[in-house]
Design an enzyme around this catalytic site. Structure first.
Site, PDB file in Angstrom:
ATOM      1  N   GLY A  42       0.754  -1.053  -0.088  1.00  0.00           N
ATOM      2  CA  GLY A  42      -0.159  -0.113   0.111  1.00  0.00           C
ATOM      3  C   GLY A  42       0.924   1.162  -0.056  1.00  0.00           C
ATOM      4  N   GLN A  56       3.159   9.861   1.408  1.00  0.00           N
ATOM      5  CA  GLN A  56       4.489   9.339   1.007  1.00  0.00           C
ATOM      6  C   GLN A  56       5.264   9.557   0.072  1.00  0.00           C
ATOM      7  OE1 GLN A  56       2.758   5.055   2.312  1.00  0.00           O
ATOM      8  NE2 GLN A  56       4.828   4.685   2.824  1.00  0.00           N
ATOM      9  N   CYS A  87       7.560  -0.716   6.211  1.00  0.00           N
ATOM     10  CA  CYS A  87       6.861   0.585   5.768  1.00  0.00           C
ATOM     11  C   CYS A  87       7.707   0.957   4.767  1.00  0.00           C
ATOM     12  CB  CYS A  87       6.603   1.414   6.885  1.00  0.00           C
ATOM     13  SG  CYS A  87       6.030   3.260   5.981  1.00  0.00           S
ATOM     14  N   LEU A  88       7.331   1.266   3.471  1.00  0.00           N
ATOM     15  CA  LEU A  88       8.186   1.845   2.409  1.00  0.00           C
ATOM     16  C   LEU A  88       8.821   3.099   2.768  1.00  0.00           C
ATOM     17  CD1 LEU A  88       5.797   1.442  -0.832  1.00  0.00           C
ATOM     18  CD2 LEU A  88       7.731   0.005  -0.147  1.00  0.00           C
ATOM     19  N   HIS A 108      -2.648   0.561   9.048  1.00  0.00           N
ATOM     20  CA  HIS A 108      -1.232   1.303   8.920  1.00  0.00           C
ATOM     21  C   HIS A 108      -1.458   2.532   7.604  1.00  0.00           C
ATOM     22  CE1 HIS A 108       3.276   0.550   7.710  1.00  0.00           C
ATOM     23  NE2 HIS A 108       2.965   1.529   6.803  1.00  0.00           N
ATOM     24  N   GLU A 109      -2.247   2.308   6.684  1.00  0.00           N
ATOM     25  CA  GLU A 109      -2.241   3.622   5.675  1.00  0.00           C
ATOM     26  C   GLU A 109      -3.059   4.670   6.131  1.00  0.00           C
ATOM     27  OE1 GLU A 109      -0.166   3.285   3.225  1.00  0.00           O
ATOM     28  OE2 GLU A 109       0.004   1.165   3.344  1.00  0.00           O
ATOM     29  N   HIS A 129      -0.850   6.598   8.482  1.00  0.00           N
ATOM     30  CA  HIS A 129      -0.086   7.649   7.413  1.00  0.00           C
ATOM     31  C   HIS A 129      -0.787   8.740   7.154  1.00  0.00           C
ATOM     32  CE1 HIS A 129       3.467   5.739   6.103  1.00  0.00           C
ATOM     33  NE2 HIS A 129       2.951   4.513   6.027  1.00  0.00           N
TER      34      HIS A 129
HETATM   35 NI    NI Z   1       3.804   2.755   5.533  1.00  0.00          NI
END
Ligand code: NI
Length: 168
Positions: free
Chosen positions: A46, A51, A93-94, A135-136, A139
């Site tokens: 995701g 991000q 996480c990216l 999680h998203e 963010h």
């Molecule tokens: Ni993340």
């Protein structure tokens, strides 16, 4: 247009609270395309708009990638309206490349959002899907999963990041 640079821990935009989207237009569709491309290139599950530096309440998700059945899901102005149970699983996480650790999440959720055409939908998810959505949405509220670590684990993470995090 196309792939965007993923913002990394330390970038203040990751700590901003994203603003609700009020207009579904061509500009938003391009942003969604860019986010999807960026997510797929990074092999992420995701990606939230923060991000890539856009403080808009929007994230993309694809739970099918790992089974080679890609299905892009778009969540605009998402809200969790019900949540229950507990999961304790490995998360990453990216924006925090190379690191992963176990944290607690709700096991089952009901999420309400708009799709990319602006149509409202509700979806019940459990397991991985439920975790990914939590999680998203975090963010979009400027929250990162490492915020949930204990004081000790946070200190260990900071040491790890100093050594292994990307050079500025
Ligand atoms: Ni993340």
């Amino acid at each position: 247009m196309g792939e965007k640079t993923i913002r990394i821990l330390g970038d203040p935009v990751l700590r901003e609270v994203a603003k609700p989207i009020t207009e579904i237009n061509g500009q938003l569709q391009s942003l969604i395309e860019d986010m999807a491309e960026t997510m797929y290139k990074a092999k992420g599950l995701g990606l939230a708009a923060n991000q890539i530096g856009e403080t808009k309440r929007l994230f993309v998700l694809d739970l099918g990638q790992r089974e080679n059945k890609p299905q892009l899901l778009v969540f605009i102005n998402p809200e969790i309206i019900e949540a229950e149970g507990d999961l304790y699983e490995e998360e990453g996480c990216l924006s925090i490349p190379g690191y992963s650790t176990k944290i607690h999440r709700k096991a089952k959720i009901l999420v309400r959002a708009l799709d990319r055409e602006g149509k409202e939908f509700e979806r019940e998810l459990e397991g991985l899907g439920a975790r990914a959505i939590q999680h998203e949405i975090d963010h979009l509220n400027g929250i990162l999963y490492i915020d949930y670590l204990s004081t000790l684990k946070k200190a260990l993470f900071k040491k790890w990041w100093k050594k292994h995090g990307p050079r500025k």
